[in-house]
Design an enzyme around this catalytic site. Structure first.
Site, PDB file in Angstrom:
ATOM      1  N   HIS A 294     -20.665  52.848-113.705  1.00  0.00           N
ATOM      2  CA  HIS A 294     -20.331  54.221-113.330  1.00  0.00           C
ATOM      3  C   HIS A 294     -19.297  54.236-112.205  1.00  0.00           C
ATOM      4  O   HIS A 294     -18.361  55.039-112.222  1.00  0.00           O
ATOM      5  CB  HIS A 294     -21.585  54.980-112.887  1.00  0.00           C
ATOM      6  CG  HIS A 294     -22.687  54.952-113.886  1.00  0.00           C
ATOM      7  ND1 HIS A 294     -22.572  55.520-115.138  1.00  0.00           N
ATOM      8  CD2 HIS A 294     -23.933  54.416-113.828  1.00  0.00           C
ATOM      9  CE1 HIS A 294     -23.698  55.331-115.806  1.00  0.00           C
ATOM     10  NE2 HIS A 294     -24.538  54.667-115.036  1.00  0.00           N
TER      11      HIS A 294
ATOM     12  N   ALA B 176     -23.319  59.064-104.997  1.00  0.00           N
ATOM     13  CA  ALA B 176     -24.107  58.876-103.772  1.00  0.00           C
ATOM     14  C   ALA B 176     -24.788  57.519-103.813  1.00  0.00           C
ATOM     15  O   ALA B 176     -25.989  57.409-104.057  1.00  0.00           O
ATOM     16  CB  ALA B 176     -25.133  59.994-103.624  1.00  0.00           C
TER      17      ALA B 176
ATOM     18  N   ASP C  87     -25.401  48.727-103.365  1.00  0.00           N
ATOM     19  CA  ASP C  87     -25.247  50.008-102.663  1.00  0.00           C
ATOM     20  C   ASP C  87     -26.402  50.937-103.047  1.00  0.00           C
ATOM     21  O   ASP C  87     -26.253  52.150-103.110  1.00  0.00           O
ATOM     22  CB  ASP C  87     -23.892  50.654-102.983  1.00  0.00           C
ATOM     23  CG  ASP C  87     -23.508  51.754-101.989  1.00  0.00           C
ATOM     24  OD1 ASP C  87     -24.140  51.836-100.916  1.00  0.00           O
ATOM     25  OD2 ASP C  87     -22.589  52.533-102.298  1.00  0.00           O
TER      26      ASP C  87
END
Length: 367
Positions: A239, A296, A262
């Site tokens: 993504h 995010a 992350d």
């Protein structure tokens, strides 16, 4: 002790048995070993959370998120901060320092902290909350005083950035360019300054939160990829980065490219609403986004990243290097990252579908 299977080495896979205690002993090639893969333990140098916990929440949360990522093959971890008021950032660094000193029973080794915020551009925050500050000498010295910062994300165009890069590099901290509006020339100068100070340059989630490559504006990505010295993180959940873009970066950078997750708090919890740095995050179909649509962080784990790399055409040895060997070299961890005599007995056992079966840390089976 001994374990047998298909050992995934840097350049090949061998049918062998491996003796070990806390360290790896002999590796003996043998025919007809079990059809399971033994890989070096995974190393995640950029991970905010998982299993409902976040680095910013303190010691207990760091234990929880670390054990969660252990179950997905991570044997060395760097809990990562986010841009918040400075007092909150320092509290998080002190919490990581406590865990680093005491260790995590039945957990991965905490190598130290990745200080991702707050020395980032207010114009390239991505999912970082709006508490960015300049890396002035006072804040840099406070961060270094904790003794736990191993990687710092820094936008090189900020005021005081040049002296900050030199100070961090001189202290042995990897200086990772990220969340930046710098251009090709600015990134190239920063890499040179870090290296001249005796440091190691990196990039925080390559391609994300930085300018893209354009024909007449090559941007910081080109400077990082073309450098002979700079390493780069990548979030390969497919993504953040397209598989073709990953293949291009790997072809150019080779051993200087490494995977990170992350991962944020909601990792492992499925679709729903979570939180990152005080901001609401919506997780849908494996993608985490703020309410404004910005990515995010991720809900990635390193075992998934490894499978994604294989699906993208990488050999299993090359994929293993992206989650083990390359991050170990970037972080200067010479005692791990490969299966070889004299290295730490940190390894992962996977079945033919590349699903985790066992995780060993320092010769102890923890999962």
């Amino acid at each position: 002790m001994n374990i047998s299977g298909q050992l995934v080495l840097e350049d090949r896979i061998v049918s062998a048995s491996m003796s070990f205690d806390a360290m790896i002993g002999e590796i003996t090639p043998q025919a007809d070993m079990p059809e399971r893969y033994i890989l070096p333990g995974f190393i995640d140098g950029h991970v905010h959370g998982g299993d409902g916990a976040d680095t910013m929440d303190g010691v207990d949360a760091i234990h929880r998120l670390s054990r969660f990522h252990l179950s997905h093959g991570t044997t060395t971890i760097l809990p990562t901060t986010i841009t918040r008021p400075w007092a909150d950032v320092m509290d998080a660094l002190h919490a990581v320092a406590e865990v680093w000193r005491t260790g995590i029973p039945d957990g991965p080794q905490v190598h130290g902290a990745h200080l991702e915020g707050p020395f980032v551009s207010p114009h390239r925050l991505g999912a970082q909350p709006p508490f960015a500050i300049a890396p002035d000498p006072f804040h840099v010295e406070q961060a270094l005083s904790t003794g736990v910062v191993r990687v710092v994300t820094l936008a090189p165009e900020l005021e005081h950035a040049e002296t900050a890069m030199e100070a961090f590099a001189g202290a042995g901290v990897r200086v990772s360019l990220g969340h930046t509006v710098t251009d090709y020339e600015g990134a190239e100068r920063a890499i040179c300054r870090i290296c001249a100070a005796g440091g190691v340059a990196g990039a925080t989630h390559l391609f994300n939160a930085m300018a893209p490559i354009e024909s007449r504006r090559p941007g910081p990505v080109t400077a990082l990829m073309c450098s002979d010295a700079a390493y780069a993180e990548m979030i390969f959940d497919t993504h953040h980065v397209h598989p073709a873009t990953f293949r291009l970066a790997h072809r150019v950078m080779g051993a200087r490219l490494l995977f990170v997750t992350d991962a944020m708090r909601g990792t492992g919890g499925g679709d729903g609403i979570s939180q990152l740095g005080g901001q609401t995050v919506h997780i849908h179909n494996g993608v985490a986004r703020l309410e404004n649509g910005s990515l995010a962080g991720s809900v990635l784990t390193l075992d998934v990243a490894l499978r994604n790399a294989v699906d993208a055409g990488m050999s299993l040895s090359d994929a293993a290097s992206l989650v083990s060997t390359n991050p170990a070299r970037y972080l200067g961890l010479e005692d791990r990252g490969v299966l070889a005599p004299g290295r730490r007995a940190d390894f992962v056992v996977m079945n033919n579908a590349l699903r985790i079966e066992e995780v060993w840390v320092g010769g102890k089976r923890l999962h």
